[in-house]
Design an enzyme around this catalytic site. Structure first.
Site, PDB file in Angstrom:
ATOM      1  CG  ASN A  84       9.020   3.759  -7.128  1.00 32.40           C
ATOM      2  OD1 ASN A  84       8.572   2.946  -6.333  1.00 32.40           O
ATOM      3  ND2 ASN A  84       8.470   4.008  -8.291  1.00 32.40           N
ATOM      4  CE  LYS A 202       4.971   7.819  -0.685  1.00 30.79           C
ATOM      5  NZ  LYS A 202       6.178   7.213  -1.289  1.00 30.79           N
ATOM      6  CB  SER A 204       3.063   4.129   1.675  1.00 31.47           C
ATOM      7  OG  SER A 204       3.661   5.244   1.046  1.00 31.47           O
ATOM      8  N   GLY A 228       0.122   7.529  -0.487  1.00 29.27           N
ATOM      9  CA  GLY A 228       1.357   6.942  -0.962  1.00 29.27           C
ATOM     10  C   GLY A 228       1.204   5.959  -2.093  1.00 29.27           C
TER      11      GLY A 228
END
Length: 288
Positions: A84, A202, A204, A228
Site C-alpha cells: 500500500n 506476513k 498475503s 495479509g
C-alpha cells in the site's frame, strides 16, 4: 581471509542480538527475564498508504494528518512501506524519511514495521539498518523476486538468514505472491522460524491450509503468523494466526480491531457475522 570470514559469520547472530537489546533499551521496550528478545505482534496493523502532492513529491503533512486520525484506533501498530505504501516507487531517501515521519508521529507504545526488502541481500541489509536508525521496531522483508526462477528454498533461506544475522531489529518475512509471483516456500519458513531474529511472517497469499500448517510447524518457535488481508482474517485466526496487516484497516480500523477482539475472546458467531460484513468493503479497497 577465510578464517576471518568464518569468524565474522559466526558472530553475526550475537552482534544482532546485542544491537537489538540496545535498541529495546533505547525505545524503553521490556524483555522478560530469561527469555529471548521478542515482540508480541498480536493485533491489527494498517499498511499505510503514501500520500503524494500534485508535483509527485511525498506529502509528509498529509501523512502526518492520516496518522493523527489513526491515533484513536486501538491498532497494535502500523506498517510503513508495504505494498500500500508504494514502496517500489520511492527513492531510498524517501523510504527512510517516510519511516522517520511515521515514527515521530506514532505513540511510543505502537509498533512500527517498515518495509526494507530489496533484490540483493546486501542492499536489504543496508536499508534494514537505515530503517532501524529511523525508528522502526521491525523490518518487513519481502521476497526478492526479479530472478524468481533462481529463488529456490536454499537461496531464500540463505538470503533471509544473512539479513536476520545482520539486522539490528527483528525481521518479519513477507510473502505476497500477487505482486511478486513468488510464494515463500513453507520449507523455508519453517527453517527460518528457528532464527532468533526472525519473529514472524506476513502471508498475503490467502491459502488458509498453508497458514495453518505454518502455525503448526513453527509452534515450538518464537514465531508468529500475520494474515495479509481482511478477506481471510477470521479464517486465519481460526488456524492460529496472531494478527493481521490489512489494507481495509486504513478506512475501517475500528471494525477490524473489533474482529480481532471477538476472535481472541472466543466470540466466534459475532466474529463470523462481522467478517461477512467486511468482505465487500475489503473487495472495494483491495481490488477496485
Amino acid at each position: 581471509m577465510a578464517l576471518s570470514t568464518r569468524l565474522t559469520s559466526s558472530l553475526r547472530p550475537a552482534l544482532a542480538a546485542l544491537r537489538w537489546a540496545a535498541h529495546r533499551q533505547c525505545r524503553g521496550l521490556s524483555t522478560p527475564q530469561g527469555s529471548e528478545p521478542s515482540l508480541d505482534l498480536a493485533g491489527i496493523f494498517p499498511p499505510l498508504t503514501t500520500p503524494f502532492s500534485p508535483t509527485q513529491e511525498v506529502d509528509y503533512a498529509q501523512l502526518e494528518g492520516n496518522l493523527r486520525r489513526y491515533a484513536s484506533v486501538p491498532f497494535r501498530g502500523l506498517v510503513a512501506l508495504g505494498s500500500n505504501g508504494e514502496y517500489p516507487y520511492l527513492a531510498s531517501h524517501e523510504r527512510v524519511e517516510v519511516v522517520s515521519c511515521v515514527r515521530r508521529a506514532l505513540p511510543r507504545d505502537r509498533l512500527l514495521l517498515a518495509g526494507s526488502g530489496c533484490e540483493s541481500t546486501q542492499a536489504t541489509i543496508e536499508l534494514t539498518v537505515s530503517m532501524a536508525e529511523a525508528g522502526a521496531d521491525v523490518a518487513l522483508v519481502v521476497t526478492p523476486c526479479y530472478y524468481r526462477g533462481a529463488m529456490t528454498t536454499a537461496a531464500l533461506v540463505h538470503h533471509y538468514t544473512e539479513v536476520g544475522d545482520a539486522s539490528p531489529i527483528p525481521v518479519v518475512l513477507y510473502s505476497v505472491p500477487a505482486n511478486t509471483g513468488l510464494d515463500l516456500p513453507i520449507e523455508a519458513v519453517i527453517t527460518l522460524a528457528q532464527h532468533p531474529n526472525i519473529i514472524g511472517i506476513k502471508d498475503s497469499g490467502g491459502d488458509i491450509t498453508r497458514m495453518g500448517l505454518m502455525v503448526h510447524k513453527t509452534r515450538q518457535e518464537d514465531f508468529q503468523v500475520l494474515a495479509g488481508s481482511a478477506s481471510f482474517l477470521l479464517a486465519s485466526y481460526a488456524v492460529g494466526a496472531s494478527g493481521g496487516v490489512c489494507a481495509l484497516a486504513n478506512v475501517l480500523g475500528d471494525p477490524l480491531c473489533q474482529l480481532d477482539h471477538l476472535c481472541r475472546t472466543g466470540q466466534w458467531q459475532e466474529a463470523r457475522d462481522l467478517q461477512h460484513r467486511l468482505i465487500e468493503p475489503n473487495m472495494a479497497v483491495s481490488r477496485q
